[in-house]
Design a protein around this motif. Structure first.
Motif, mmCIF file in Angstrom:
data_model
loop_
_atom_site.group_PDB
_atom_site.id
_atom_site.type_symbol
_atom_site.label_atom_id
_atom_site.label_comp_id
_atom_site.label_asym_id
_atom_site.label_seq_id
_atom_site.Cartn_x
_atom_site.Cartn_y
_atom_site.Cartn_z
ATOM 1 N N ALA A 50 0.811 -1.225 0.000
ATOM 2 C CA ALA A 50 0.000 0.000 0.000
ATOM 3 C C ALA A 50 0.838 1.265 0.000
ATOM 4 C CB ALA A 50 -0.921 0.002 1.223
ATOM 5 N N ASP A 51 2.147 1.137 0.148
ATOM 6 C CA ASP A 51 3.057 2.285 0.218
ATOM 7 C C ASP A 51 3.771 2.399 -1.127
ATOM 8 O OD1 ASP A 51 4.675 4.342 0.999
ATOM 9 O OD2 ASP A 51 5.766 3.216 2.539
ATOM 10 N N VAL A 52 3.210 3.187 -2.033
ATOM 11 C CA VAL A 52 3.669 3.231 -3.423
ATOM 12 C C VAL A 52 4.769 4.276 -3.599
ATOM 13 C CG1 VAL A 52 2.979 3.595 -5.826
ATOM 14 C CG2 VAL A 52 1.401 2.478 -4.226
ATOM 15 N N THR A 53 5.867 3.867 -4.231
ATOM 16 C CA THR A 53 6.964 4.781 -4.556
ATOM 17 C C THR A 53 6.708 5.400 -5.925
ATOM 18 O OG1 THR A 53 8.525 3.396 -3.323
ATOM 19 C CG2 THR A 53 9.456 4.971 -4.887
ATOM 20 N N THR A 54 7.006 6.709 -6.055
ATOM 21 C CA THR A 54 6.804 7.367 -7.348
ATOM 22 C C THR A 54 7.746 8.545 -7.514
ATOM 23 O OG1 THR A 54 5.204 8.539 -8.739
ATOM 24 C CG2 THR A 54 4.981 8.827 -6.383
ATOM 25 N N CYS A 55 8.062 8.860 -8.757
ATOM 26 C CA CYS A 55 8.799 10.084 -9.068
ATOM 27 C C CYS A 55 7.798 11.224 -9.277
ATOM 28 C CB CYS A 55 9.644 9.876 -10.320
ATOM 29 S SG CYS A 55 8.654 9.732 -11.820
ATOM 30 N N PRO A 56 8.243 12.482 -9.450
ATOM 31 C CA PRO A 56 7.307 13.597 -9.649
ATOM 32 C C PRO A 56 6.527 13.545 -10.962
ATOM 33 C CG PRO A 56 9.419 14.408 -8.860
ATOM 34 C CD PRO A 56 9.622 12.972 -9.217
ATOM 35 N N GLY A 57 7.044 12.808 -11.972
ATOM 36 C CA GLY A 57 6.324 12.703 -13.244
ATOM 37 C C GLY A 57 6.065 14.053 -13.888
ATOM 38 N N THR A 58 4.866 14.192 -14.474
ATOM 39 C CA THR A 58 4.547 15.417 -15.220
ATOM 40 C C THR A 58 4.287 16.620 -14.315
ATOM 41 O OG1 THR A 58 2.233 14.690 -15.324
ATOM 42 C CG2 THR A 58 3.627 14.209 -17.231
ATOM 43 N N ASP A 59 4.329 16.423 -12.997
ATOM 44 C CA ASP A 59 4.180 17.583 -12.106
ATOM 45 C C ASP A 59 5.248 18.629 -12.407
ATOM 46 O OD1 ASP A 59 2.076 16.327 -10.917
ATOM 47 O OD2 ASP A 59 3.075 15.919 -9.008
ATOM 48 N N THR A 60 6.505 18.157 -12.542
ATOM 49 C CA THR A 60 7.604 19.106 -12.742
ATOM 50 C C THR A 60 8.680 18.625 -13.707
ATOM 51 O OG1 THR A 60 8.727 18.187 -10.793
ATOM 52 C CG2 THR A 60 7.376 20.162 -10.447
ATOM 53 N N CYS A 61 8.742 17.330 -14.004
ATOM 54 C CA CYS A 61 9.889 16.792 -14.739
ATOM 55 C C CYS A 61 9.746 16.959 -16.244
ATOM 56 C CB CYS A 61 10.071 15.313 -14.399
ATOM 57 S SG CYS A 61 11.483 14.574 -15.248
ATOM 58 N N ASN A 62 10.845 17.363 -16.890
ATOM 59 C CA ASN A 62 10.881 17.531 -18.340
ATOM 60 C C ASN A 62 10.596 16.236 -19.092
ATOM 61 O OD1 ASN A 62 11.351 20.170 -19.291
ATOM 62 N ND2 ASN A 62 13.425 20.137 -18.488
#
Length: 701
Positions: free
Chosen positions: A401-413
């Motif tokens: 239930a503890d999912v790891t994620t990068c920022p994605g389209t929030d801020t990354c080119n």
């Protein structure tokens, strides 16, 4: 841009910050090319965002250690210069966003007051040295790896052997054979080991070399079962020197260390590392085991007793988010931070509430959360109440239930899909419909916004990375489904396999299908890896194939998670590493600058550094002359050999030996004052001749 003054105790840091301000000013005046400036700011932790005109600033925190005071300072910096948010990363850094480029020197200056750096947080450098967050308190650790990680960070920060490599270089230290720092996907990964020689304890490390995730994952190779602790630093330095000289520099997609091993073979790379040891600054290096001391436990004598024994939520939280330290009577406490984002006000409230409840040593975890140390049985209920009031008491740390994620389209080119919103949706779904997986730490879900695996999807049991598909003449946001990855232990791991692409709005169905099938068909004692292997890749392709049917798309499936408009793949230029600039005059001027650094470090009796700066001056000037003839060389070693072919053998330049013999003396001699003197004289003679032949005026004369 207004100039500013800084007064710091560390003159090296002060000089760097003032130099950054100068470079920004020259860039605005058009005196530094965009590509060159990009590499300069990346090496100082300043990274371009998806949004134009603003920057992400990455704050480098060795092995994720941060004190109360430092966290408060970083929060204040985010308030003043950024977006009032702190993003915890999978490499145990903190990132802040929407920073004006012109204000980065001032920002860095304020962080440096509390011993926090941005230096080499990005770019073609040694990135943040990570370690198991439990190091120092882990009941299973042979010894605390924190001093070794800190020493590695200090030794290679601003070190010329790794300041301008072909690509980034990543290292990790795991606390035990559980390998929670993922040694198997690092350029260099270390696992602590003990030997007993004549009854005396000897410390050392199991060494893994050449791992990496990204779009083409490689598992690291075992190179040593036991590297004695005093050989750690020389071994790393020799490895970096080999990477710097032989690593790819033109094609950044093939420039990581793993590709050098693929190209030359592991045996040849190990031979090069062994041969390079003669030239390292030190042959042994004694690690100060007390460099990172255990923090003082808090005094809980004034804490009132709070009975939460009948509170079911507290009991679940205590079961999933705490553990007994190796120090008897104390507990480590995990704080789940969803998607790694914590607001600055919340961070301040957290620190204020924790000051009398835990020790002043917070660790950022590899799954973007926090670890608190030295809680007691008496303080745990108070910690829970504090976290609950801040909406930070989510149960199931490091579970499905503890999912790891990068920022994605929030801020990354490079982001293709909105990985953060996808993670939040999956977390909520599991918490509501699969509560039994809150207790399962053997099945991890990880998401990246693109194929580059900043969210570690390549080592997930269930992983997703951003992608797209076409349907009805439109672009549909999609997720590549990955299954079967993860940690085995003691340096062994698995890379997840690509199964199928599905529209992003169907990832919940993927999770539902896989978890239900696992619960239904796994044997009683069968973990996910065994279950996956028994069923086979094709089984899961057929299981999930109905979800890839694009003839049944609903209107909302053309819109990505967290968005309202129709999906578009607006991918920018990635800045995960610096960019090579091939302007001849600029390269020659850089060679002059490196020669100046060589003379400065020689004057400080840092002979190894002086020699390496002189070596870089040789290579930089030779590369410039080759480019002037239209000859592109992809490695430093190739530059040296091509210069011999096109300039020495043609008679344009003459030396008392071949150019490779002249330059590569660096790897055949110990870094003594005598050798440094002669080598700098040869480099100076060469650079002066280049200036005369090109009719250039030395900038630093």
């Amino acid at each position: 841009m207004q100039s500013f003054r800084t007064e710091l105790e560390n003159p090296v840091v002060e000089k760097e910050i003032i130099e950054l301000e100068k470079k920004i000013r020259l860039f605005h005046e058009g005196k530094i090319a965009d590509e060159k400036f990009r590499s300069l700011r990346l090496a100082r932790g300043v990274y371009g965002q998806r949004q134009p005109g603003v920057q992400m600033v990455r704050i480098k925190l060795p092995f994720g250690k941060v004190t109360f005071k430092q966290l408060i300072k970083i929060a204040a910096i985010s308030d003043e210069y950024a977006s009032r948010n702190l993003h915890l990363t999978t490499r145990q850094d903190i990132q802040i966003h929407y920073v004006s480029l012109d204000r980065t020197p001032e920002l860095w200056s304020k962080l440096a007051e509390d011993d926090i750096t941005l230096r080499e947080a990005c770019g073609n450098t040694v990135r943040n040295v990570t370690a198991s967050p439990t190091s120092g308190i882990d009941p299973k650790e042979p010894f605390d790896v924190s001093p070794y990680a800190q020493t590695t960070f200090e030794y290679f920060l601003r070190n010329p052997v790794c300041a301008e490599m072909g690509r980034k270089f990543k290292m990790s230290f795991s606390a035990s054979e559980e390998d929670t720092a993922f040694s198997y996907i690092h350029d260099l990964g270390f696992i602590p080991k003990l030997k007993y020689v004549d009854g005396v304890e000897v410390r050392g490390f199991k060494v893994l070399l050449g791992g990496g995730l990204g779009s083409q994952p490689f598992l690291a190779s075992l190179t040593s079962e036991f590297l004695p602790e005093d050989e750690l630093i020389p071994y790393i330095e020799a490895t970096l020197r080999v990477f710097d000289r032989y690593g790819e520099r033109n094609n950044r997609n093939k420039a990581r260390f793993k590709y050098l091993i693929q190209k030359l073979g592991l045996e040849e790379v190990l031979n090069l590392i062994e041969a390079e040891k003669i030239a390292t600054k030190v042959k042994t290096f004694t690690i100060d085991r007390a460099k990172i001391e255990q923090p003082l436990p808090p005094d809980d004598s004034q804490i009132t007793t709070l009975d939460l024994d009948t509170d079911l939520n507290y009991q679940v939280w205590k079961n999933t988010n705490t553990f007994e330290q190796k120090q008897a009577g104390y507990y480590g406490v995990y704080v789940r931070v969803s998607t790694g984002d914590i607001g600055t006000d919340k961070a301040r409230s957290l620190v204020a509430g924790l000051k009398d409840l835990v020790a002043d040593d917070i660790r950022i975890t590899q799954n973007q959360s926090l670890l608190l140390k030295y809680a007691t049985e008496k303080s745990l209920p108070h910690i829970y109440q504090l976290l609950k009031s801040l909406d930070l008491a989510q149960v199931g740390f490091d579970s499905t239930a503890d999912v790891t994620t990068c920022p994605g389209t929030d801020t990354c080119n490079l982001g293709i899909s909105n990985s953060t919103e996808m993670a939040r949706v999956i977390e909520s779904y599991i918490a509501e419909f699969h509560q039994d997986f809150i207790f399962n730490r053997d099945l991890k879900i990880k998401i990246s916004g693109c194929m580059n695996s900043c969210g570690q999807h390549g080592l997930a049991h269930i992983g997703f990375h951003g992608s797209s598909v076409k349907a009805e003449g439109k672009v549909v946001p999609a997720a590549q489904v990955m299954l079967g990855g993860g940690t085995i232990g003691d340096g062994e791991g698995r890379v997840a396999e690509r199964i199928i692409k599905v529209p992003t709005k169907r990832v919940l169905h993927v999770v539902e299908f896989v978890l239900n099938d696992y619960k239904k068909n796994a044997a009683e004692t069968e973990n996910f890896h065994a279950y996956y292997d028994r069923q086979g890749k094709n089984y899961f392709y057929n299981l999930l194939k109905p979800l890839s049917d694009l003839t049944t798309l609903a209107e909302d499936e053309f819109v990505d998670w967290g968005h309202e408009g129709t999906f578009q793949t607006a991918i920018g230029v990635g800045e995960c590493a610096g960019v090579v600039i091939d302007l001849v005059a600029t390269l020659i001027y850089e060679a002059e600058e490196k020669l100046q650094w060589a003379n400065e470090t020689f004057g400080e009796a840092k002979f190894a550094d002086a020699i390496y700066h002189a070596y870089n001056a040789f290579v930089q000037a030779a590369k410039a002359l080759l480019l002037d003839k239209g000859i592109s060389a992809s490695t430093q070693n190739t530059v040296i050999n091509e210069f011999q072919t096109h300039f020495v053998e043609s008679g344009e330049y003459n030396f008392d030996r071949s150019f490779p013999e002249l330059v590569l003396q660096i790897s055949k001699n110990e870094p003594t004052e005598r050798f440094a003197t002669g080598y700098l004289q040869e480099a100076t003679k060469f650079i002066n001749e280049v200036y005369q032949r090109k009719n250039l005026t030395p900038v630093l004369a």
